[in-house]
Write an enzyme that holds these catalytic residues in place. Structure first.
Site, PDB file in Angstrom:
ATOM      1  N   LYS A 161       0.867  -1.179   0.000  1.00 32.85           N
ATOM      2  CA  LYS A 161       0.000   0.000   0.000  1.00 32.85           C
ATOM      3  C   LYS A 161       0.903   1.228   0.000  1.00 32.85           C
ATOM      4  O   LYS A 161       1.554   1.544   0.989  1.00 32.85           O
ATOM      5  CB  LYS A 161      -0.912   0.005   1.225  1.00 32.85           C
ATOM      6  CG  LYS A 161      -1.948   1.131   1.192  1.00 32.85           C
ATOM      7  CD  LYS A 161      -2.918   1.011   2.363  1.00 32.85           C
ATOM      8  CE  LYS A 161      -4.171   1.864   2.174  1.00 32.85           C
ATOM      9  NZ  LYS A 161      -3.943   3.276   2.022  1.00 32.85           N
ATOM     10  N   ARG A 197      -8.948  11.361  -6.585  1.00 35.71           N
ATOM     11  CA  ARG A 197     -10.020  10.571  -5.974  1.00 35.71           C
ATOM     12  C   ARG A 197     -11.365  11.266  -5.991  1.00 35.71           C
ATOM     13  O   ARG A 197     -12.403  10.629  -6.064  1.00 35.71           O
ATOM     14  CB  ARG A 197      -9.660  10.327  -4.505  1.00 35.71           C
ATOM     15  CG  ARG A 197      -8.878   9.091  -4.321  1.00 35.71           C
ATOM     16  CD  ARG A 197      -9.033   8.646  -2.926  1.00 35.71           C
ATOM     17  NE  ARG A 197     -10.451   8.649  -2.583  1.00 35.71           N
ATOM     18  CZ  ARG A 197     -10.967   7.934  -1.638  1.00 35.71           C
ATOM     19  NH1 ARG A 197     -10.192   7.143  -0.952  1.00 35.71           N
ATOM     20  NH2 ARG A 197     -12.240   8.001  -1.359  1.00 35.71           N
ATOM     21  N   GLU A 257      -1.225   4.401  -7.906  1.00 32.00           N
ATOM     22  CA  GLU A 257      -0.864   5.326  -6.829  1.00 32.00           C
ATOM     23  C   GLU A 257       0.452   5.977  -7.212  1.00 32.00           C
ATOM     24  O   GLU A 257       1.416   5.288  -7.559  1.00 32.00           O
ATOM     25  CB  GLU A 257      -0.736   4.540  -5.514  1.00 32.00           C
ATOM     26  CG  GLU A 257      -0.522   5.391  -4.290  1.00 32.00           C
ATOM     27  CD  GLU A 257      -1.831   5.826  -3.604  1.00 32.00           C
ATOM     28  OE1 GLU A 257      -2.930   5.554  -4.129  1.00 32.00           O
ATOM     29  OE2 GLU A 257      -1.721   6.470  -2.544  1.00 32.00           O
TER      30      GLU A 257
END
Ligand code: ATP
Length: 579
Positions: free
Chosen positions: A249, A271, A301
């Site tokens: 992540k 987002r 990302e």
């Protein structure tokens, strides 16, 4: 329909606060419109001429709008300004003066005629564009009736704020067809794939609700992004989704990338579906260089990278790339790496319903990488297929040791669920010393003026809330008066100024003791860290945060993306469980 008739609806909607009444007024209006009128009206209702994700703004400051008004009314600016100050509202002042004079140019314009003129004004650019915009607006003010003029002048200032959200429009679409909310789920699912309210409305009107199941991803219309559920151990993850793909992540910012090779256009969406393409020229170059598909929508990302040490940068450094000025210089100082993890559409094929593992294979096929991080800007998030809880724990520890935020476990046959937080993705983050695993994204609902030292900042404490999805209201969870740096106090004050409203928004549920000096429109999202969640009689969430502190501003989130009450409730029941 005539614009004057639409203006009477604007007035009715503005006068009520009940969501139900607004929904029924909208439905009644939508019923009377043709498909094309409906499409354009929905943009106008939001004070725009295009959907929110298209970066077309009028770019007219109040000063310029006043110029158009005084030229239309042929009156002295100082006199108009004085009256406008007294009335406190440009729109009502124009209406007042228009009622006094008869215009020789009066014309009963249709919605579409008015829309076309406004569209031309909004899309004008270049040297003479301000003059051009003023002329268009001025002519419209002369042509339209007083009530229409009231609403017209609010549009270029983005002051429409009729007090309803996209969700209310979706409800109204259902009401338009059936007189109740029953079609909302089908309509909302289509909206998640193609969140263009005008388009959805037009298709509904033209082809009916059946067509909603056929709505496809569309290049340059961002898909509402999927989100992850949370768990705090490898074992729980395996119990939930079985053998899964475990990815690092990355703590950067999420981008949805749309690329059309033929026109050479790449667009990047945040987002909150904002077009942020101008901010990341290096990512755009990387996509053009490394992409083999002709037309594609993918996600990844972006994270700052230090070429000297070969390590990733913490979020505080990466976030410096989010800027409007000195973009090229910062791009050299903090180069980004884009770790792609999703393929949603490529060359006419919709991948949203394809199982994760297949989507991922296709993703690997369409991106050319040397697999050398120092050479490529675009990379594919590495993953490991794991079937044992302990192995997930090891993978997690390894990610933390490499300075990452944790891991995301992905269900192998899971589909991509636009707009949903689902169990197909599970995040497992570093647990800090506190009992709560995750931070909480709250909406700033209002603030109290500063006392003592904080008079300087203009703000002494701010009220935050979360989203109650069932009631579609914001409920309070904390009032925060400590733990911010001087810079953060100034920033929160500055960000709040544009959002001030005269009275408490009707979507807020607040107990008497928590009322604020200044109320804000639900817009500003802050990420809050707390030590514990407790039960609370004074907050309308019936839960409160212990020792809340500001972690960061979440400009990438919309108010409706705030943590929901039901998520908070499950964090409350889950807290204290050790991993
Ligand atoms: P958080 O605040 O925990 O980062 P969030 O509220 O921004 O989460 P979530 O959906 O809850 O959003 O967490 C998933 C986020 O993690 C994604 O939005 C994305 O930005 C980020 N992310 C980092 N690496 C990955 C990855 N490999 N796969 C999916 N998402 C990833």
């Amino acid at each position: 329909m005539k614009f004057a008739d639409l203006a009477t609806y604007f007035e009715k909607i503005e006068a009520v606060s009940s969501r139900l009444t607004i929904t029924s007024l909208l439905a009644e209006l939508f019923q009377k419109l043709t498909p094309l009128e409906l499409e354009k009206t929905v943009y106008l209702l939001q004070g725009r001429v295009v959907p929110a994700f298209q970066a077309i703004e009028f770019g007219m400051a109040e000063k310029t709008v006043v110029k158009a008004i005084v030229s239309a009314l042929n009156m002295e600016k100082a006199y108009f300004d004085r009256e406008a100050r007294k009335m406190g509202d440009l729109g009502k002042t124009v209406e007042f003066f228009k009622k006094q004079f008869l215009s020789f140019e009066a014309k009963d314009l249709t919605i579409l005629e008015t829309y076309e003129a406004l569209y031309k004004a909004a899309t004008a650019h270049g040297d003479k564009s301000q003059e051009f915009k003023i002329n268009i607006l001025s002519l419209l003010i002369r042509q339209l009736d007083p009530l229409s003029a009231r609403y017209l002048v609010r549009i270029p200032q983005t002051l429409m704020r009729l007090g309803f959200s996209d969700m209310t429009v979706l409800d109204a679409y259902s009401w338009m067809l059936t007189g109740d909310k029953s079609l909302r789920p089908a309509i909302e699912a289509a909206y998640h794939v193609r969140p263009d309210l005008g388009y959805i409305g037009r298709i509904l009107k033209e082809k009916g609700v059946k067509e909603m199941a056929n709505i496809q991803p569309h290049i340059f219309t961002p898909i509402i992004m999927m989100r992850a559920e949370r768990l705090s151990s490898g074992e729980e993850i395996i119990a939930q989704i079985g053998t899964c793909a475990v990815e690092p992540k990355y703590d950067g910012f999420r981008l949805q990338i749309h690329y059309d090779k033929k026109s050479g256009v790449v667009k990047l969406y945040s987002r909150s579906l904002e077009d942020v393409s101008l901010m990341y020229p290096d990512v755009i170059e990387g996509i053009k260089k490394q992409m083999s598909a002709d037309e594609v929508i993918l996600e990844g990302e972006a994270i700052g990278f230090d070429p000297a040490t070969g390590s990733f940068l913490p979020f505080q450094d990466t976030v410096q790339r989010k800027r409007k000025y000195d973009i090229a210089e910062k791009a050299l100082e903090i180069p980004l790496k884009l770790f792609c993890f999703e393929l949603l559409y490529a060359d006419g094929k919709n991948y949203v319903h394809t199982p994760f593992i297949e989507r991922r294979k296709c993703l690997e096929e369409i991106i050319h990488t040397t697999k050398d991080i120092s050479k490529d800007t675009v990379l594919i998030a590495p993953h490991e297929i794991i079937s044992e809880g302990v192995k997930i724990e090891l993978n997690f520890e390894d990610a933390i040791a490499r300075g990452l935020e944790g891991i995301i476990a992905k269900k192998l046959d899971g589909i991509y669920q636009p707009g949903a937080r689902g169990w197909n993705w599970i995040k497992f983050k570093r647990s800090y010393s506190s009992k709560i695993e995750d931070t909480i994204d709250c909406v700033v609902m209002g603030y109290d003026a500063g006392k003592g030292k904080r008079t300087d900042f203009g703000i002494g404490a701010f009220l935050v809330g979360i989203y109650d999805k069932t009631k579609e209201k914001y409920v309070t969870i904390a009032k925060i008066g400590t733990g911010l740096t001087d810079i953060e106090w100034r920033e929160i004050f500055a960000k709040s100024q544009k959002l001030k409203v005269k009275s408490k928004p009707s979507v807020y549920e607040v107990e008497k003791g928590m009322e604020c000096d200044v109320w804000l429109d639900p817009y500003l999202v802050v990420e809050i860290k707390a030590d514990e969640i407790t039960k609370s009689p004074i907050h309308t969430a019936h839960l409160a945060l212990r020792f809340p502190r500001l972690q960061r501003f979440r400009d990438d989130k919309k108010a409706e993306d705030a943590t929901t009450l039901s998520e908070m409730e499950s964090m409350f029941t889950g807290q204290g469980k050790t991993k």
